[in-house]
Design a protein around this motif. Structure first.
Motif, PDB file in Angstrom:
ATOM      1  N   SER A   1       0.837  -1.199   0.000  1.00 15.17           N
ATOM      2  CA  SER A   1       0.000   0.000   0.000  1.00 15.17           C
ATOM      3  C   SER A   1       0.872   1.250   0.000  1.00 15.17           C
ATOM      4  O   SER A   1       2.051   1.210   0.368  1.00 15.17           O
ATOM      5  N   GLN A   2       0.285   2.367  -0.397  1.00 15.29           N
ATOM      6  CA  GLN A   2       1.000   3.645  -0.384  1.00 15.29           C
ATOM      7  C   GLN A   2       1.411   3.992   1.046  1.00 15.29           C
ATOM      8  O   GLN A   2       2.518   4.471   1.291  1.00 15.29           O
ATOM      9  N   GLU A   3       0.519   3.703   1.997  1.00 11.73           N
ATOM     10  CA  GLU A   3       0.805   3.969   3.408  1.00 11.73           C
ATOM     11  C   GLU A   3       2.035   3.180   3.872  1.00 11.73           C
ATOM     12  O   GLU A   3       2.920   3.721   4.545  1.00 11.73           O
TER      13      GLU A   3
ATOM     14  N   ALA B   1      -2.099  -8.019   3.873  1.00  9.14           N
ATOM     15  CA  ALA B   1      -1.070  -7.013   3.603  1.00  9.14           C
ATOM     16  C   ALA B   1       0.201  -7.667   3.073  1.00  9.14           C
ATOM     17  O   ALA B   1       0.356  -8.884   3.151  1.00  9.14           O
TER      18      ALA B   1
ATOM     19  N   LYS C   1      -5.301   1.265  -5.276  1.00  4.99           N
ATOM     20  CA  LYS C   1      -6.502   0.665  -4.699  1.00  4.99           C
ATOM     21  C   LYS C   1      -7.724   0.800  -5.607  1.00  4.99           C
ATOM     22  O   LYS C   1      -8.616  -0.040  -5.582  1.00  4.99           O
TER      23      LYS C   1
ATOM     24  N   LEU D   1      -4.557  -6.258   0.133  1.00  8.57           N
ATOM     25  CA  LEU D   1      -5.194  -5.030   0.628  1.00  8.57           C
ATOM     26  C   LEU D   1      -6.692  -5.178   0.886  1.00  8.57           C
ATOM     27  O   LEU D   1      -7.380  -4.194   1.131  1.00  8.57           O
TER      28      LEU D   1
ATOM     29  N   GLU E   1       4.329  -5.113   5.674  1.00  7.71           N
ATOM     30  CA  GLU E   1       3.339  -4.309   6.392  1.00  7.71           C
ATOM     31  C   GLU E   1       2.594  -5.113   7.446  1.00  7.71           C
ATOM     32  O   GLU E   1       1.834  -4.554   8.218  1.00  7.71           O
TER      33      GLU E   1
END
Length: 153
Positions: A2-4, A102, A72, A83, A106
């Motif tokens: 994910s970008q996070e 994840a 996403k 995700l 992550e």
């Protein structure tokens, strides 16, 4: 990933390179100034810390170099995939569980994020809401019913 997760790794790498590494280098220089290096515990401890930190930095650099950030908006929500946030019921005791699938970097069970490489995530992949899956885990067999699937916030 994910970008996070990507942003978090970038921040960790920046912290190690620009804060922790200069602190270790200062500790080495200070210990070196104290004289005989053969019996200088502080010097050897600082050198070990520097080697450990440089290893962690190289590892994070490799992870970031090979990382792919997933858009996403292009993910479907009708099947379980990376995700996906999956709400499910353990059919043995009717307990509710919610996990987000994840990337291994992550994964954090305290945050409800399990690695896509874990046995539960592998069993859930490409399944739909309403499906029942059986998963072999160290504690035995689990029968899980997928109640709902949505994307990670």
């Amino acid at each position: 990933m994910s970008q996070e997760g990507y942003d978090k790794l970038v921040a960790e790498l920046h912290q190690m390179e620009h804060v922790e590494l200069p602190q270790v280098r200062d500790a080495i220089a200070e210990a070196r100034d104290k004289g005989d290096l053969s019996e200088n515990f502080e010097y050897h401890a600082a050198k070990r810390e520097q080697a450990r930190l440089l290893g962690r930095i190289r590892y994070k650099q490799r992870v970031l170099a090979n990382a792919r950030v997933i858009d996403k908006s292009r993910l479907a929500t009708d099947t379980v995939q990376l995700l996906s946030k999956v709400e499910m019921t353990n059919l043995a005791n009717n307990s509710q569980m919610t996990y987000t699938i994840a990337s291994p970097h992550e994964a954090n069970i305290r945050e409800g994020k399990i690695s896509i490489k874990s046995p539960i995530a592998q069993a859930l992949l490409n399944k739909k809401a309403g499906d029942v899956v059986e998963v072999r885990v160290p504690a035995g067999m689990l029968r899980l019913r997928i109640d709902s699937i949505c994307l990670m916030e």
